[in-house]
Design an enzyme around this catalytic site. Structure first.
Site, PDB file in Angstrom:
ATOM      1  N   GLU A 435       0.831  -1.193   0.243  1.00 20.93           N
ATOM      2  CA  GLU A 435      -0.075   0.348   0.295  1.00 20.93           C
ATOM      3  C   GLU A 435       0.666   1.446   0.471  1.00 20.93           C
ATOM      4  O   GLU A 435      -0.005   2.392   0.586  1.00 20.93           O
ATOM      5  CB  GLU A 435      -0.992   0.119   1.272  1.00 20.93           C
ATOM      6  CG  GLU A 435      -1.629  -1.280   1.498  1.00 20.93           C
ATOM      7  CD  GLU A 435      -2.918  -1.232  -0.261  1.00 20.93           C
ATOM      8  OE1 GLU A 435      -2.547  -0.035  -0.746  1.00 20.93           O
ATOM      9  OE2 GLU A 435      -3.159  -2.057  -0.078  1.00 20.93           O
ATOM     10  N   GLY A 436       1.672   0.997  -0.868  1.00 17.09           N
ATOM     11  CA  GLY A 436       2.821   2.461  -0.867  1.00 17.09           C
ATOM     12  C   GLY A 436       3.766   2.189   0.171  1.00 17.09           C
ATOM     13  O   GLY A 436       3.768   2.322   1.283  1.00 17.09           O
TER      14      GLY A 436
END
Length: 564
Positions: A435-436
């Site tokens: 998620e980054g």
């Protein structure tokens, strides 16, 4: 040991620290909810976590997911647990009541997620992705699309996935190559392959609704040429029934360090049929609605695993007899040794402050999505944007540190399988990556949220805290927080000024700046909890201020070393 849901600590945040019923007083969507309801839901969530999820956590890790002939089988007990999850209404907690949701606040849901992540992270990920897909469609789907897909996603009868990453395009989505070609009937045919797709294929829900990023033939290069498509595993007929199999299939599952009961898939599309969500070339804007909620959820994974590790380490330290204590007792429980006390106190410092930040951020998301007060919504949007990268990155950095500390409390027993501590470390490690990555979160905070708007978001953040501090009685800790806020403001302005001459400065200090800002935020939240607790948290709060907060000194020095 059996997980003990920290419902009392959670309700302390709900009722005493943030006073959610007062905070949401002007929001019509929450008018019928009260503290009794919030408490009852948290109690039931705790029972579900302990009674249904925890018993299949270790076995799920040992068995893992299996792929055969394109079909993924989840570990024993997961299908039954998922059915109980759906029947209990856990998937629909925050969703739109117009499509079958319960419409409860995100500020409550973050606490439910924490309990589920504590007891079975792999299981929790399936529902998290579905919630994100639901939010994306609620925000960007047309009415026909909402009516067709939302009710079954919200109920959990169907699940969702987010298909972004490709083998050559991870953090830089502008490089993705998946193609979408329009058909005569208004649908699109998609060609390409995605990797690292959580819940891309499994046997628990009757359909999986994939949200896929792809390029149209006329798309410009880079991130501005990406569109978003809804691509169901099985076609959905006009009457809502399940139709024929779509041409999106799982080609492989990853064999991972942790979260082994979560199916992480390679998804291949060979003419898969999909439908455009939102305007052409605006896919990243649509997907960020989902990604920002996922980033908070993944951050909570760090809190949940940190809490489970803390509970087990505390229990072990109470029972394990080793060495001589300072009072002469021998053999003495580990908890009587000063260094073990330090470790346990550090774990608790991170867990309690992280939980408080999750509720605080969740409340801003609630205001942003539900309030009819335009000024309040604008402020909440800014606060959500500022706090989200901090929450995702620091919750997971601190969560991983907490899990390794918990393992250390067990000594050699923490390194072997039977005690369960090594699984927490393995399961938590991914949260800093997906998620980054946390480095990307830090660059987002310092680049987009600080430098790009010349400190506007920071000023809103500081104003919110300072206004609240006016309601807190004077104390040494309050003065310390006020001084730190001044330091943060001054240091941030130096970074903004330096960026004019040195565009690389953000890259050089981003991670230190995020940790620095996070610790100051934690200091404010510890002060707020200390004030609300009327003296009962003073000892724990003092440990944070004396021992953990001291890290800001080194972080500040590190940042200043790069400033001219």
């Amino acid at each position: 040991m059996q997980y003990q849901a920290p419902v009392d600590d959670m309700m302390f945040l709900v009722k005493d620290v943030f006073k959610l019923t007062d905070r949401f007083a002007g929001i019509a969507d929450f008018a019928e909810f009260d503290n009794d309801l919030y408490g009852a839901i948290l109690e039931e969530a705790g029972k579900f976590a302990t009674g249904v999820l925890q018993p299949i956590n270790r076995s799920g890790d040992e068995e893992g997911c299996r792929l055969q002939d394109g079909v993924v089988t989840t570990p024993e007990g997961f299908k039954e647990a998922y059915q109980s999850y759906v029947e209990g209404g856990w998937q629909s907690i925050t969703a739109d009541p117009n499509y079958g949701g319960q419409g409860l606040p995100k500020a409550l849901h973050v606490l439910i997620e924490e309990m589920f992540y504590s007891t079975n992270t792999s299981f929790c990920l399936y529902g998290s992705l579905t919630a994100g897909a639901t939010q994306l469609l609620q925000a960007h789907g047309d009415e026909q699309m909402k009516e067709k897909y939302l009710p079954n996603l919200i109920s959990g009868q169907w699940s969702g996935s987010m298909c972004l990453t490709e083998a050559h395009a991870g953090s830089d989505l502008g490089l993705l190559k998946t193609k979408a070609t329009e058909n005569d009937d208004g649908s699109y045919s998609l060609e390409g392959s995605k990797i690292f797709i959580t819940g891309g294929e499994h046997d628990m829900a009757e359909n999986i609704i994939h949200l896929v990023l792809a390029r149209l033939p006329d798309a410009p290069e880079g991130p501005k040429g990406i569109s978003c498509f809804i691509v169901p595993k099985f076609m959905v007929n006009d009457d809502g029934s399940i139709g024929e199999r779509n041409a999106i299939r799982c080609g492989a599952i990853e064999h991972k360090m942790g979260i082994k009961a979560s199916s992480t898939c390679v998804m291949n599309m060979d003419g898969a049929k999909g439908w455009l969500v939102g305007p052409p070339h605006q896919g990243l804007r649509c997907m960020f609605t989902m990604m920002n909620l996922e980033r908070l959820s993944i951050g909570i994974q760090g809190i949940g695993l940190g809490e489970m590790s803390f509970q087990q380490a505390t229990n072990y330290a109470n029972e394990r007899l080793q060495g001589r204590a300072t009072d002469g007792e021998a053999p003495a429980p580990l908890k009587k040794h000063g260094d073990v006390q330090r470790m346990l106190n550090t774990m608790e410092s991170f867990n309690k402050a992280g939980r408080a930040l999750a509720v605080w951020l969740g409340s801003y998301l609630d205001i942003a999505f539900h309030s009819e007060d335009g000024d309040a919504v604008k402020k909440a949007d800014i606060m959500s944007a500022w706090l989200t990268p901090i929450a995702k990155a620091y919750f997971t950095d601190a969560g991983y540190e907490t899990c390794t500390i918990g393992q250390q409390v067990f000594g050699g027993h923490g390194y072997v399988r039977e005690w369960g501590m090594e699984q927490h470390v393995r399961d938590c490690r991914i949260a800093q990556i997906y998620e980054g990555t946390n480095g990307i979160q830090a660059l987002d905070l310092i680049g987009r949220k600080l430098i790009a708007n010349k400190g506007e978001f920071l000023n809103v953040f500081l104003s919110e805290i300072k206004a609240d501090l006016n309601r807190i009685d004077s104390s040494d800790h309050k003065h310390q927080v006020e001084e730190l806020l001044t330091d943060l403001e001054e240091l941030s302005q130096k970074i903004i000024n330096e960026s004019s001459n040195n565009p690389e400065i953000g890259q050089l200090v981003a991670c230190d700046y995020l940790h620095y800002t996070a610790l100051i935020t934690y200091a404010y939240l510890w002060l707020k909890m200390e004030s609300a607790a009327n003296g009962t948290l003073d000892e724990k709060s003092s440990f944070f201020f004396k021992r953990v907060l001291a890290r800001v000194l080194g972080l500040k020095a590190s940042i200043e070393s790069e400033l001219s």
